[in-house]
Design an enzyme around this catalytic site. Structure first.
Site, short mmCIF file in Angstrom:
data_model
loop_
_atom_site.label_atom_id
_atom_site.label_comp_id
_atom_site.label_asym_id
_atom_site.label_seq_id
_atom_site.Cartn_x
_atom_site.Cartn_y
_atom_site.Cartn_z
N SER A 22 0.81 -1.21 0.00
CA SER A 22 0.00 0.00 0.00
C SER A 22 0.86 1.27 0.00
CB SER A 22 -0.93 -0.07 1.21
OG SER A 22 -2.07 0.65 0.95
N LYS A 42 4.18 2.07 -2.49
CA LYS A 42 4.49 3.22 -3.35
C LYS A 42 5.95 3.62 -3.09
CE LYS A 42 -0.17 5.05 -2.12
NZ LYS A 42 -1.19 4.36 -2.84
N TRP A 91 -10.22 -0.29 -4.71
CA TRP A 91 -9.68 1.05 -4.46
C TRP A 91 -8.29 1.20 -5.08
CZ3 TRP A 91 -11.34 5.59 -3.18
CH2 TRP A 91 -10.55 6.52 -2.51
N HIS A 120 -7.61 -5.69 0.63
CA HIS A 120 -6.40 -4.89 0.75
C HIS A 120 -5.59 -5.32 1.98
CE1 HIS A 120 -4.11 -1.27 -0.02
NE2 HIS A 120 -4.19 -0.94 1.26
C1 GCU Z 1 -5.47 4.65 1.82
C2 GCU Z 1 -4.95 5.37 0.59
C3 GCU Z 1 -4.15 4.44 -0.32
C4 GCU Z 1 -3.08 3.72 0.48
C5 GCU Z 1 -3.72 3.05 1.68
C6 GCU Z 1 -2.73 2.37 2.65
O1 GCU Z 1 -6.44 3.73 1.47
O2 GCU Z 1 -6.05 5.92 -0.08
O3 GCU Z 1 -3.53 5.15 -1.36
O4 GCU Z 1 -2.41 2.81 -0.34
O5 GCU Z 1 -4.40 4.01 2.46
O6 GCU Z 1 -1.59 2.77 2.73
O7 GCU Z 1 -3.16 1.45 3.32
#
Ligand code: GCU
Length: 437
Positions: free
Chosen positions: A265, A269, A356, A406
């Site tokens: 997540s 990135k 998402w 997720h």
């Molecule tokens: C939120 C955010 C995502 C990210 C996530 C996380 O959902 O919108 O971009 O990847 O948090 O880090 O769990």
């Protein structure tokens, strides 16, 4: 009266267009038509047909475009006073299965409060130096295991009812809180080490935190705010990952040529951005990294540039906000981030219910990085269509989509380790059978 009516209509239109721009789309038929920028066409229009031109010209151009427009520029200033201190060590941790150590990295004598604690587990019976997986954590090192020896972070942590974090301080209650995401024992049983640091050691995951983050060490005198193209939290965490690698180069128990940088997540990135910039990372793995990670921004499916910048303004550079609802004007898209990792192996993982993060957009990035891998004579992801759920593909780019939502689960780790085995040790029969090699 007429004026009032006109104002009301204008207001309704404004609210509707705001709602349209802000509401996430989860309908594949509503994905806009888009054209991706070509990773193999230089800014002057010339084509890249050799690996030399890719490495010396185009790769540098794309890195600069991502720096200036998405993640912010990472300063290349060297911190001359970095020091490493082993602050805890247990050679018989986890019932004698692992070596555990924590290494405190101090960056600058002027600012002793800026330090990073790297938690490392290594297999006990290793010969020579071992390959390690490296990832950022977001609650403090203690989240990874209930091992009593891990030092609970004293840094600011986001309050969380779930993890009983109040007054921005972690307590014993968060020890092992996310251990299911860190299968340390399986990792060391397979001959790998695992290392992590807390994101808040480098930059708090919080809005308005400029003076709290590592950026301060590189700021101009009196600077209180990042310039529009300067690095933000994801850039800072990526920088922290490279600083771990600097330490590994000094630790004879770790093989710095076989470090796998990965993340889930938001930390996925950061892992991709770290792997794109720092070619010392041997393998790069993204798990459910979504918008600003592996997902194609132009698809505007699930989280969009506008949504991410509104909720997490501290993650990307100021310039990225210019592309809110204007993804088609971005000079890059995320397939080019994957391409920056070429020719090194990279793995992208998605989850079926994690809409998402746009699983299809994550796959498409992996696929459209392919031409750059081909330039090196390597197969990219090696398939045209998105693999079915639970049918991983392994080539120089790997991809899987698993059941569920997720998260980063033992299923994901198993394939991350198989993929790494495949690239470090060649085709081994059990892995070959699993993924049909
Ligand atoms: C939120 C955010 C995502 C990210 C996530 C996380 O959902 O919108 O971009 O990847 O948090 O880090 O769990």
């Amino acid at each position: 009266m007429k004026i009032l009516k006109l104002v009301t209509i204008m207001l309704i239109c404004a609210v509707q267009s705001f709602a349209q721009e802000s509401a996430p789309n989860f309908d594949e038929t509503l994905v806009p038509f888009y054209t991706l920028p070509d990773p193999l066409t230089c800014m002057d229009g010339s084509k890249v047909t050799t690996t030399e031109k890719w490495t010396n010209v185009r790769r540098a151009e794309i890195l600069k475009l991502f720096s200036d427009n998405v993640y912010g520029v990472t300063p290349d200033g060297i911190l001359p006073e970095v020091s490493y201190e082993v602050i805890s060590e247990d050679r018989v941790a986890l019932n004698g299965k692992a070596i555990r150590k924590e290494v405190l990295v101090k960056f600058d004598k002027r600012y002793p409060e800026f330090n990073m604690s790297i938690l490392i587990y290594l297999p006990v019976c290793h010969k020579g130096s071992v390959p390690v997986f490296l990832a950022v954590n977001t609650l403090g090192n203690q989240e990874v295991s209930d091992d009593q020896g891990i030092i609970v972070t004293k840094k600011w942590v986001r309050n969380s009812e779930k993890y009983k974090i109040t007054n921005n301080s972690a307590t014993e209650a968060s020890r092992g809180a996310r251990s299911y995401r860190w299968p340390i024992e399986s990792i060391i049983e397979r001959g790998y080490g695992i290392a992590t640091f807390y994101c808040g050691d480098i930059d708090r995951d919080d809005k308005d935190d400029y003076s709290q983050g590592i950026q301060k060490l590189f700021a101009r005198e009196g600077q209180t705010k990042a310039d529009a193209n300067e690095w933000a939290a994801i850039g800072a965490w990526a920088w922290g990952l490279s600083r771990c690698l600097d330490y590994f180069e000094t630790d004879s128990e770790i093989d710095p040529a076989r470090v796998v940088v990965l993340g889930h997540s938001r930390t996925g990135k950061a892992a991709l951005w770290a792997g794109a910039q720092d070619t010392r990372f041997a393998v790069v793995i993204s798990n459910d990294s979504g918008c600003g990670g592996a997902a194609i921004s132009r698809r505007c499916f699930g989280e969009t540039v506008n949504l991410i910048n509104s909720k997490f303004p501290h993650w990307f550079c100021g310039n990225f906000k210019k592309f809110n609802n204007k993804e088609d004007q971005l000079p890059v898209d995320q397939h080019m981030l994957i391409a920056l990792i070429a020719p090194r192996p990279v793995y992208v993982a998605s989850a079926e219910d994690d809409r998402w993060s746009d699983p299809k957009g994550e796959f498409l990035s992996a696929k459209h990085a392919g031409p750059v891998y081909s330039l090196f004579g390597l197969k990219g992801v090696g398939v045209q269509d998105m693999p079915k759920v639970s049918q991983p593909v392994f080539n120089q780019i790997g991809y899987h989509i698993r059941k569920g939502g997720h998260d980063i689960l033992p299923y994901d780790w198993e394939y991350f380790m198989d993929f790494t085995d495949y690239h470090f040790y060649g085709k081994n029969s059990s892995i070959s059978q699993k993924v049909g090699l």
